[in-house]
Enzyme design. Structure first.
Site, PDB file in Angstrom:
ATOM      1  N   HIS A 138       0.818  -1.213   0.000  1.00  0.00           N
ATOM      2  CA  HIS A 138       0.000   0.000   0.000  1.00  0.00           C
ATOM      3  C   HIS A 138       0.852   1.264   0.000  1.00  0.00           C
ATOM      4  O   HIS A 138       1.537   1.572   0.974  1.00  0.00           O
ATOM      5  CB  HIS A 138      -0.942  -0.022   1.234  1.00  0.00           C
ATOM      6  CG  HIS A 138      -1.837   1.154   1.285  1.00  0.00           C
ATOM      7  ND1 HIS A 138      -2.177   1.796   2.449  1.00  0.00           N
ATOM      8  CD2 HIS A 138      -2.472   1.827   0.288  1.00  0.00           C
ATOM      9  CE1 HIS A 138      -2.973   2.803   2.171  1.00  0.00           C
ATOM     10  NE2 HIS A 138      -3.166   2.849   0.868  1.00  0.00           N
ATOM     11  N   GLU A 150       3.032   0.350   3.122  1.00  0.00           N
ATOM     12  CA  GLU A 150       2.610  -0.703   4.050  1.00  0.00           C
ATOM     13  C   GLU A 150       2.678  -2.041   3.312  1.00  0.00           C
ATOM     14  O   GLU A 150       2.224  -2.140   2.172  1.00  0.00           O
ATOM     15  CB  GLU A 150       1.176  -0.462   4.530  1.00  0.00           C
ATOM     16  CG  GLU A 150       1.037   0.719   5.475  1.00  0.00           C
ATOM     17  CD  GLU A 150      -0.411   0.983   5.878  1.00  0.00           C
ATOM     18  OE1 GLU A 150      -0.677   1.139   7.063  1.00  0.00           O
ATOM     19  OE2 GLU A 150      -1.284   1.046   4.974  1.00  0.00           O
TER      20      GLU A 150
HETATM   21  N1  CAA Z   1       3.667  14.408  -7.411  1.00  0.00           N
HETATM   22  C1  CAA Z   1       5.008  14.604  -7.225  1.00  0.00           C
HETATM   23  N2  CAA Z   1       5.511  15.534  -6.392  1.00  0.00           N
HETATM   24  C2  CAA Z   1       4.634  16.306  -5.746  1.00  0.00           C
HETATM   25  C3  CAA Z   1       3.250  16.183  -5.899  1.00  0.00           C
HETATM   26  C4  CAA Z   1       2.779  15.174  -6.780  1.00  0.00           C
HETATM   27  N3  CAA Z   1       1.472  14.975  -6.975  1.00  0.00           N
HETATM   28  N4  CAA Z   1       2.636  17.108  -5.117  1.00  0.00           N
HETATM   29  C5  CAA Z   1       3.628  17.785  -4.488  1.00  0.00           C
HETATM   30  N5  CAA Z   1       4.817  17.299  -4.868  1.00  0.00           N
HETATM   31  C6  CAA Z   1       6.144  17.733  -4.394  1.00  0.00           C
HETATM   32  C7  CAA Z   1       6.455  19.123  -4.868  1.00  0.00           C
HETATM   33  O1  CAA Z   1       7.062  19.103  -6.136  1.00  0.00           O
HETATM   34  C8  CAA Z   1       7.410  19.616  -3.790  1.00  0.00           C
HETATM   35  O2  CAA Z   1       8.702  19.095  -4.021  1.00  0.00           O
HETATM   36  P1  CAA Z   1      10.025  19.921  -3.611  1.00  0.00           P
HETATM   37  O3  CAA Z   1       9.896  20.255  -2.165  1.00  0.00           O
HETATM   38  O4  CAA Z   1      11.108  18.953  -3.898  1.00  0.00           O
HETATM   39  O5  CAA Z   1      10.012  21.112  -4.492  1.00  0.00           O
HETATM   40  C9  CAA Z   1       6.902  18.949  -2.519  1.00  0.00           C
HETATM   41  O6  CAA Z   1       6.124  17.818  -2.957  1.00  0.00           O
HETATM   42  C10 CAA Z   1       6.047  19.882  -1.718  1.00  0.00           C
HETATM   43  O7  CAA Z   1       5.006  20.319  -2.569  1.00  0.00           O
HETATM   44  P2  CAA Z   1       4.422  21.806  -2.595  1.00  0.00           P
HETATM   45  O8  CAA Z   1       5.469  22.779  -2.127  1.00  0.00           O
HETATM   46  O9  CAA Z   1       3.786  22.061  -3.914  1.00  0.00           O
HETATM   47  O10 CAA Z   1       3.204  21.751  -1.611  1.00  0.00           O
HETATM   48  P3  CAA Z   1       3.161  21.361  -0.109  1.00  0.00           P
HETATM   49  O11 CAA Z   1       4.391  21.766   0.623  1.00  0.00           O
HETATM   50  O12 CAA Z   1       1.850  21.879   0.298  1.00  0.00           O
HETATM   51  O13 CAA Z   1       3.135  19.764  -0.132  1.00  0.00           O
HETATM   52  C11 CAA Z   1       2.017  17.710  -0.142  1.00  0.00           C
HETATM   53  C12 CAA Z   1       2.186  19.043  -0.844  1.00  0.00           C
HETATM   54  C13 CAA Z   1       3.336  16.927  -0.249  1.00  0.00           C
HETATM   55  C14 CAA Z   1       0.935  16.951  -0.886  1.00  0.00           C
HETATM   56  C15 CAA Z   1       1.674  17.974   1.359  1.00  0.00           C
HETATM   57  O14 CAA Z   1       0.587  18.848   1.444  1.00  0.00           O
HETATM   58  C16 CAA Z   1       1.345  16.715   2.128  1.00  0.00           C
HETATM   59  O15 CAA Z   1       2.230  15.994   2.559  1.00  0.00           O
HETATM   60  N6  CAA Z   1       0.019  16.465   2.320  1.00  0.00           N
HETATM   61  C17 CAA Z   1      -0.459  15.296   3.036  1.00  0.00           C
HETATM   62  C18 CAA Z   1      -0.434  14.122   2.097  1.00  0.00           C
HETATM   63  C19 CAA Z   1      -0.937  12.879   2.750  1.00  0.00           C
HETATM   64  O16 CAA Z   1      -1.320  12.825   3.914  1.00  0.00           O
HETATM   65  N7  CAA Z   1      -0.942  11.805   1.975  1.00  0.00           N
HETATM   66  C20 CAA Z   1      -1.447  10.543   2.432  1.00  0.00           C
HETATM   67  C21 CAA Z   1      -2.851  10.446   2.004  1.00  0.00           C
HETATM   68  S1  CAA Z   1      -3.553   8.921   2.560  1.00  0.00           S
HETATM   69  C22 CAA Z   1      -3.158   7.847   1.364  1.00  0.00           C
HETATM   70  O17 CAA Z   1      -2.610   8.122   0.348  1.00  0.00           O
HETATM   71  C23 CAA Z   1      -3.524   6.443   1.633  1.00  0.00           C
HETATM   72  C24 CAA Z   1      -4.846   6.022   1.125  1.00  0.00           C
HETATM   73  O18 CAA Z   1      -4.980   4.845   0.869  1.00  0.00           O
HETATM   74  C25 CAA Z   1      -5.996   6.884   1.078  1.00  0.00           C
END
Ligand code: CAA
Length: 289
Positions: A138, A150
Site C-alpha cells: 500500500h 505498508e
Molecule cells: N507528485 C510529485 N511531487 C509532488 C506532488 C505530486 N502529486 N505534489 C507535491 N509534490 C512535491 C512538490 O514538487 C514539492 O517538491 P520539492 O519540495 O522537492 O520542491 C513537494 O512535494 C512539496 O510540494 P508543494 O510545495 O507544492 O506543496 P506542499 O508543501 O503543500 O506539499 C504535499 C504538498 C506533499 C501533498 C503535502 O501537502 C502533504 O504531505 N500532504 C499530506 C499528504 C498525505 O497525507 N498523503 C497521504 C494520504 S492517505 C493515502 O494516500 C492512503 C490512502 O490509501 C488513502
C-alpha cells in the site's frame, strides 16, 4: 526483479509506475483502455520534466525512467512481469475480476500484489492463482513524495513473498512497515476515521470547512487539513474505506458520515471532479461551506 506490471493508471497507479521506473525497473502500465495508460505516461513525463526543471533529477535519468514505462492494452503482456501490482478503483468486485484475469498470465515464480487501501488481503487472495504469492503493498499519495509503503501479508502469504516485496520497497528508496491483515491496515485505520469525523463536525455545523482545516493545520501541524486531505484522496475512496472498516468490524463508531455519503452521491468527489469540500474551478481552491 526486472519487470513490474501496474494495473490501473490513475493517480496511484501512475505514481507507482513513476517510482518503479525511476528505480530502473521496466513497467508495464495498463488501464481499461490502452489510451488511458498512454495518457498516464504523458502525465508522468510532465511530472518528470518538472523534477528536471527543479534540478531534482538529471534530464538523462528522466528520459531513461520514461523509456522504461510501456503502456499495454491487455493482460497478455504481463507474462513478463515478476510482480503485478493492482492499483485499480477501491471496489472489491473490480479487484477480484482483475486478479482472476491477470492470474491467468501470472508466471509460477511471480508475485501478485494489491495496492488496496483497506480491503482485507486474505479475502482478495482467493481470486489469485496462488495465495502464497499474493500480498498487499500500500503506497501513499502523492507516491513520488510519500516515503511509506505498508506491506500486508494475508493468511496464506509465504515468507518468501514478504521478503521479496520488502526488498522491492527498499529498491524504490521507500520505507516499509508491516501490518496484520485488518481492514484499513495501520495508517488508514487511524487516518480515515479522522477524516470521517471531520465530515461529522462539518455536518453538525460546529465549524466551517476553512476553520476545520485551519484548526488541524495549525493545531496539529498537519500539512493539510482533514477536509482538504479528503478531497485530495477522493471522497469516494474515503467513503469506500469507511464502508470496508465499518462492514468488516461491525462497529458503529466507523459508520460513514452522512455528509460524506451525500457529497459522493452528488458526484462531488474532491479534486479529481473539480468539487468536494472545496471548489477547484478557479486559481485557488475555495471552501464550499
Ligand atoms: N507528485 C510529485 N511531487 C509532488 C506532488 C505530486 N502529486 N505534489 C507535491 N509534490 C512535491 C512538490 O514538487 C514539492 O517538491 P520539492 O519540495 O522537492 O520542491 C513537494 O512535494 C512539496 O510540494 P508543494 O510545495 O507544492 O506543496 P506542499 O508543501 O503543500 O506539499 C504535499 C504538498 C506533499 C501533498 C503535502 O501537502 C502533504 O504531505 N500532504 C499530506 C499528504 C498525505 O497525507 N498523503 C497521504 C494520504 S492517505 C493515502 O494516500 C492512503 C490512502 O490509501 C488513502
Amino acid at each position: 526483479m526486472r519487470t513490474v506490471a501496474v494495473i490501473g493508471a490513475g493517480q496511484m497507479g501512475s505514481g507507482i509506475a513513476q517510482v518503479v521506473a525511476q528505480a530502473g525497473l521496466r513497467v508495464l502500465l495498463s488501464d481499461v483502455q490502452l489510451d488511458l495508460a498512454e495518457k498516464a505516461k504523458a502525465k508522468i513525463a510532465k511530472g518528470l520534466a518538472r523534477l528536471v526543471e527543479k534540478e531534482k533529477i538529471a534530464a538523462a535519468d528522466a528520459e531513461s525512467a520514461l523509456s522504461l514505462i510501456v503502456p499495454v492494452g491487455d493482460y497478455a503482456a504481463m507474462v513478463e512481469a515478476d510482480l503485478i501490482i493492482e492499483a485499480a478503483t477501491e471496489r472489491e468486485d473490480i479487484k477480484h475480476r482483475i486478479f482472476e484475469a491477470a492470474g491467468k498470465v501470472l508466471r509460477a515464480d511471480a508475485i501478485m500484489a494489491s495496492n488496496t487501501s483497506s480491503i482485507p488481503i486474505t479475502r482478495m487472495a482467493v481470486s489469485s492463482p496462488d495465495p502464497a504469492r499474493f500480498i498487499g503493498v500500500h503506497f501513499f499519495n502523492p507516491v513520488p513524495v510519500m516515503k511509506l509503503v505498508e506491506v500486508i501479508p494475508g493468511l496464506a502469504t509465504s515468507a518468501a513473498t514478504v521478503d521479496a516485496v520488502k526488498g522491492f520497497v527498499a529498491r524504490l528508496g521507500k520505507e516499509a512497515v508491516q501490518s496484520g491483515d485488518e481492514p484499513g491496515f495501520i495508517v488508514n485505520r487511524i487516518l480515515v476515521p479522522m477524516l470521517n469525523e471531520a465530515c461529522f463536525v462539518l455536518g453538525s455545523g460546529t465549524a466551517s470547512v476553512a476553520d476545520i482545516d485551519k484548526g488541524c493545520r495549525l493545531g496539529l501541524n498537519h500539512p493539510m487539513g482533514p477536509l482538504e486531505l479528503a478531497d485530495f484522496i477522493g471522497l469516494d475512496t474515503c467513503l469506500e474505506i469507511m464502508r470496508v472498516i465499518h462492514g468488516s468490524t461491525g462497529d458503529s463508531k466507523y459508520r460513514p458520515a452522512p455528509l460524506l455519503a451525500k457529497y459522493v452521491e452528488a458526484g462531488w468527489l474532491g479534486r479529481k471532479s473539480g468539487r468536494g469540500f472545496y471548489d477547484y474551478s478557479g486559481e485557488v481552491p475555495v471552501p464550499t461551506r
